[in-house]
Design an enzyme around this catalytic site. Structure first.
Site, mmCIF file in Angstrom:
data_model
loop_
_atom_site.group_PDB
_atom_site.id
_atom_site.type_symbol
_atom_site.label_atom_id
_atom_site.label_comp_id
_atom_site.label_asym_id
_atom_site.label_seq_id
_atom_site.Cartn_x
_atom_site.Cartn_y
_atom_site.Cartn_z
ATOM 1 C CB CYS A 72 -0.860 -0.044 1.266
ATOM 2 S SG CYS A 72 -1.831 1.453 1.521
ATOM 3 C CB CYS A 103 -2.788 3.966 -5.682
ATOM 4 S SG CYS A 103 -4.133 3.132 -4.801
HETATM 5 N N1 DGL Z 1 -3.813 0.614 -2.220
HETATM 6 C C1 DGL Z 1 -3.424 1.684 -1.414
HETATM 7 C C2 DGL Z 1 -2.270 2.478 -1.937
HETATM 8 O O1 DGL Z 1 -1.453 1.919 -2.622
HETATM 9 C C3 DGL Z 1 -4.421 2.445 -0.626
HETATM 10 C C4 DGL Z 1 -5.612 3.006 -1.287
HETATM 11 C C5 DGL Z 1 -6.522 3.616 -0.246
HETATM 12 O O2 DGL Z 1 -6.940 2.891 0.660
HETATM 13 O O3 DGL Z 1 -6.804 4.819 -0.350
HETATM 14 O O4 DGL Z 1 -2.123 3.637 -1.668
#
Ligand code: DGL
Length: 268
Positions: free
Chosen positions: A72, A183
């Site tokens: 993440c 993301c």
């Molecule tokens: N998948 C996550 C990232 O890479 C988080 C997305 C989220 O929960 O806003 O930032």
């Protein structure tokens, strides 16, 4: 060493990294946690993201993983060093691998970054890119409307096309030859993002390079799995298990063909 690789995300996004880990390291066992009840992390305060990340790591650590992947960007941006100081296993984030992949791929040094509000606000990609090459020109844009499309299994819908097109308008005013999908949810939308940005812009996702880093660290530490039997993966989510399982099994498809999977909803 047959202990699992623990992977966490705010939801299904980290599965894009899991897919690549299993493609590059098919003998490894995964224990995954998607915090789908509290997604998105992007608009939250850094302190809250750090707290949630700590809770998930405290949960995953009970499985005695040999490595932890914070799949993440939002959590990597604000919690990576904190988590590294709390556990005694290697902890891999996704931002430096993403930056490395972009620098490798860019010809003109003009790189775009899209991510959550938290990731873009942190400036972590600019820092990582400029650490490697101070001459890089970086254009960043937060796209907060994209993650809910993925979590709601709407990433192939008409609405997704409209939202992506509207979200990327600002970015299209700039020149770049690479766009970092900053993301881990965004690779689900990659076909639409590619269509909107056009063929001149190469999309860069951190999944491949992150899996390579996982592979290198395990290999150096002599910790690669040597399974005689097929690994059994475990997937946990904190929210609706039906939609999580639907998205995960479709996305991981081939990677799960040979492995039994345990799906669970824990209370953390
Ligand atoms: N998948 C996550 C990232 O890479 C988080 C997305 C989220 O929960 O806003 O930032």
């Amino acid at each position: 060493m047959n202990n699992a690789i623990a992977v966490m995300d705010s939801g299904v996004g980290g599965l894009t990294v899991v897919k690549e880990i299993l493609r590059q390291l098919p003998q490894e066992k995964i224990v995954y946690f998607g915090d789908t009840a509290r997604t998105p992390y992007g608009p939250r305060d850094p302190e809250e993201v750090i707290r949630f990340t700590r809770e998930i790591v405290d949960y995953l650590i009970h499985f005695k993983p040999k490595m932890l992947v914070i799949a993440c960007n939002t959590a990597t941006a604000v919690a990576l060093e904190d988590i590294r100081s709390r556990v005694d296993i290697p902890v891999v984030g996704v931002i430096k691998p993403g930056a490395r992949a972009a620098i490798k791929s860019s010809v003109n040094g003009k790189i775009g970054v899209i991510g959550t509000i938290g990731t873009i606000r942190s400036g972590a990609y600019e820092t990582a890119l400029k650490e490697i090459s101070p001459w890089t020109e970086v254009v960043s844009l937060a796209c907060p409307r994209l993650v809910p499309l993925v979590e709601n299994d709407q990433f192939e819908s008409e609405e997704a096309y409209t939202v992506v097109r509207e979200s990327l308008i600002e970015l299209q005013k700039h020149t770049m030859d690479c766009l970092i999908l900053g993301c881990t949810h965004y690779p689900f939308l990659a076909p639409i993002i590619a269509e909107v940005m056009g063929p001149e812009v190469k999309l860069i996702s951190s999944d491949e390079e992150t899996a390579r880093e996982v592979s290198t660290i395990l290999s150096y530490g002599n910790q690669l799995a040597q399974n005689e039997d097929v690994p059994v993966h475990q997937f946990f989510c904190s929210g609706d298990p039906v939609i999580f399982r639907k998205i995960a099994s479709a996305w991981l498809d081939k990677q799960l063909e040979r492995s039994p999977v345990v799906w669970q909803v824990p209370s953390i």
